[in-house]
Write an enzyme that holds these catalytic residues in place. Structure first.
Site, mmCIF file in Angstrom:
data_model
loop_
_atom_site.group_PDB
_atom_site.id
_atom_site.type_symbol
_atom_site.label_atom_id
_atom_site.label_comp_id
_atom_site.label_asym_id
_atom_site.label_seq_id
_atom_site.Cartn_x
_atom_site.Cartn_y
_atom_site.Cartn_z
ATOM 1 N N ALA A 98 -42.634 -8.255 21.207
ATOM 2 C CA ALA A 98 -42.452 -7.027 20.412
ATOM 3 C C ALA A 98 -42.933 -7.134 18.969
ATOM 4 O O ALA A 98 -43.102 -6.119 18.293
ATOM 5 C CB ALA A 98 -40.974 -6.621 20.424
ATOM 6 N N ALA A 99 -43.145 -8.358 18.479
ATOM 7 C CA ALA A 99 -43.540 -8.493 17.075
ATOM 8 C C ALA A 99 -45.056 -8.553 16.891
ATOM 9 O O ALA A 99 -45.549 -8.675 15.772
ATOM 10 C CB ALA A 99 -42.907 -9.747 16.474
ATOM 11 N N GLY A 134 -47.218 -5.048 20.288
ATOM 12 C CA GLY A 134 -45.760 -4.912 20.440
ATOM 13 C C GLY A 134 -45.108 -4.032 19.385
ATOM 14 O O GLY A 134 -44.231 -3.218 19.705
ATOM 15 N N ARG A 186 -62.090 -19.475 26.932
ATOM 16 C CA ARG A 186 -61.385 -18.452 27.702
ATOM 17 C C ARG A 186 -60.412 -19.089 28.690
ATOM 18 O O ARG A 186 -59.354 -18.549 28.983
ATOM 19 C CB ARG A 186 -62.378 -17.560 28.447
ATOM 20 N N ILE A 226 -49.068 -5.819 30.168
ATOM 21 C CA ILE A 226 -50.181 -5.476 29.275
ATOM 22 C C ILE A 226 -51.009 -6.721 28.964
ATOM 23 O O ILE A 226 -52.214 -6.654 28.752
ATOM 24 C CB ILE A 226 -49.628 -4.837 27.977
ATOM 25 N N ASN A 252 -53.304 -9.769 28.742
ATOM 26 C CA ASN A 252 -54.569 -10.029 29.440
ATOM 27 C C ASN A 252 -54.713 -11.482 29.862
ATOM 28 O O ASN A 252 -54.069 -12.346 29.273
ATOM 29 C CB ASN A 252 -55.726 -9.639 28.515
ATOM 30 N N ASP A 258 -58.074 2.268 29.637
ATOM 31 C CA ASP A 258 -59.387 2.634 30.198
ATOM 32 C C ASP A 258 -59.474 4.144 30.409
ATOM 33 O O ASP A 258 -60.510 4.756 30.158
ATOM 34 C CB ASP A 258 -59.624 1.874 31.507
ATOM 35 N N HIS A 268 -59.142 -4.161 35.049
ATOM 36 C CA HIS A 268 -58.970 -3.851 33.624
ATOM 37 C C HIS A 268 -59.807 -4.762 32.731
ATOM 38 O O HIS A 268 -59.367 -5.148 31.658
ATOM 39 C CB HIS A 268 -57.469 -3.940 33.282
#
Ligand code: ADP
Length: 346
Positions: A9-10, A14, A92, A122, A124, A155, A184
């Site tokens: 959330a920070a 978030g 990556r 959410i 990735n 998207d 996504h």
């Protein structure tokens, strides 16, 4: 009474996402979890004069499990934007391993503490983190595929904005008239703009190059933001808006407001075999790829049904080719996600 928990959330996503959730009058309790600054963000948001009671939960140290358990206890909806951005020198693959572990551990906590919550992922790479979440929940024996959502709404949001510019109509009027399916990231994202609707005549006037540029812009729109932020991060505000738009749909369904059936609902990246008709869609049109984003109809915080794009929407030959390309990328991400969990201890 609806409790919503935000994990991460920070962060860049978030914080604005938590702000938007604080403004939703259906939320009675907003639990903000993060490993840093959760209490600060919660104190700040708690001064906003809307009904949601906001609490921040932050572990005192690495061994402290009480913060996450308290944040999740009794939660109806958990939204997860937690993760780490790529730092200089990181590949990556490094990023995948870190975010994969974060999702694995957060979802294991959800499975143990709030097994009935709807989970919106959410973080990735969504194409792989959702299969990770599914695998963790399966291992714990609490997997409800109707309640696990990969958030792909950004998207759709981009497709509506960019197509609106291109055919000169208000982007707000395009919600429910176009659709985005697939995955996504990059070429796994498949915008469908030929959905049966009153914009068809304008869409048909686009030249091949305009169409191709549009598809590319939706697929790689995130790169525009990374470039413009010039080292300061990726899409956060538009992602927060998109994440909220999907969360709002889930909250509405929890409040008994059904998903509209007159327009195409927002898509979500889901485990198809877990919903009626999904196995058939995967085997008939998707080469048995099990995770795929399709428009979902919600009821009581879960998937009631989905819209089969190949039956209910107009999918052109060009769009079918995009699906074909998407399937290759999805297959490897799904494999990467599920083997990550198979090789790890919960
Ligand atoms: P983004 O731009 O994707 O939001 P940020 O790095 O700004 O990326 O935010 C990610 C947030 O996730 C940070 O606030 C970070 O502290 C948080 N985070 C990282 N690991 C965890 C974890 N294990 N549990 C909860 N939050 C986490």
């Amino acid at each position: 009474m609806v409790k919503v928990t935000v994990c991460g959330a920070a962060g860049g996503i978030g914080q604005p996402l938590s702000l938007l959730l604080k403004l939703n009058p259906q939320v009675s309790e907003l639990a903000l979890f993060d490993i840093v600054n959760a209490k600060g963000v919660a104190a700040d948001l708690s001064h906003i004069c809307t009904p949601a009671v906001v609490n921040g939960y932050q572990p005192a140290n690495k061994e402290d499990k009480t913060a996450i358990v308290d944040a999740l206890k009794g939660s109806d909806l958990v939204v997860i934007p937690a993760g780490v951005p790529r730092k200089p020198g990181m590949t990556r693959a490094d990023l995948f391993n870190i975010n994969a572990s974060i999702i694995r551990d957060l979802v294991a906590n959800i499975g143990r503490t709030a097994p009935n919550a709807a989970i919106l992922i959410i973080s990735n790479p969504v194409n792989a983190t959702v299969p990770i979440a599914a695998e963790v929940l399966k291992k714990l024996g609490v997997f409800n595929p109707r309640k696990l959502f990969g958030v792909t709404t950004l998207d759709s949001v981009r497709a509506e904005t960019f197509l609106g510019e291109l055919i000169d109509v208000a982007p707000t009027s395009l919600k429910g008239k176009i659709s985005v399916i697939g995955g996504h990231s990059g070429d796994t994202i498949v915008p469908l703009i030929n959905v049966n609707s009153d914009i068809a005549s304008k869409v048909n006037k686009l030249s091949k190059s305009q169409y191709e540029k549009f598809i590319n812009r939706v697929q790689f729109g995130g790169d525009e933001v990374v470039k413009a932020k010039n080292g300061a991060g990726s899409a956060t505000l538009s992602m927060a808006y998109a994440g909220y738009r999907f969360a709002e749909g889930v909250l509405d369904s929890l409040a008994g407001k059904p998903t509209s059936t007159t327009t195409v609902p927002d898509s979500s990246y889901i485990y198809l075999p877990g919903v009626p008709g999904g196995k058939e869609l995967a085997s008939k049109s998707l080469k048995n790829v099990d995770f795929f984003s399709v428009p979902v109809v919600l009821e009581n915080g879960q998937i009631k049904s989905f819209i089969n794009p190949f039956e209910s929407l107009k999918v052109t030959d060009d769009e079918k080719k995009l699906v074909e390309t998407a399937l290759g990328g999805l297959e490897s991400s799904i494999k990467q996600g599920s083997s990550f969990v198979q090789g790890s201890k919960l």
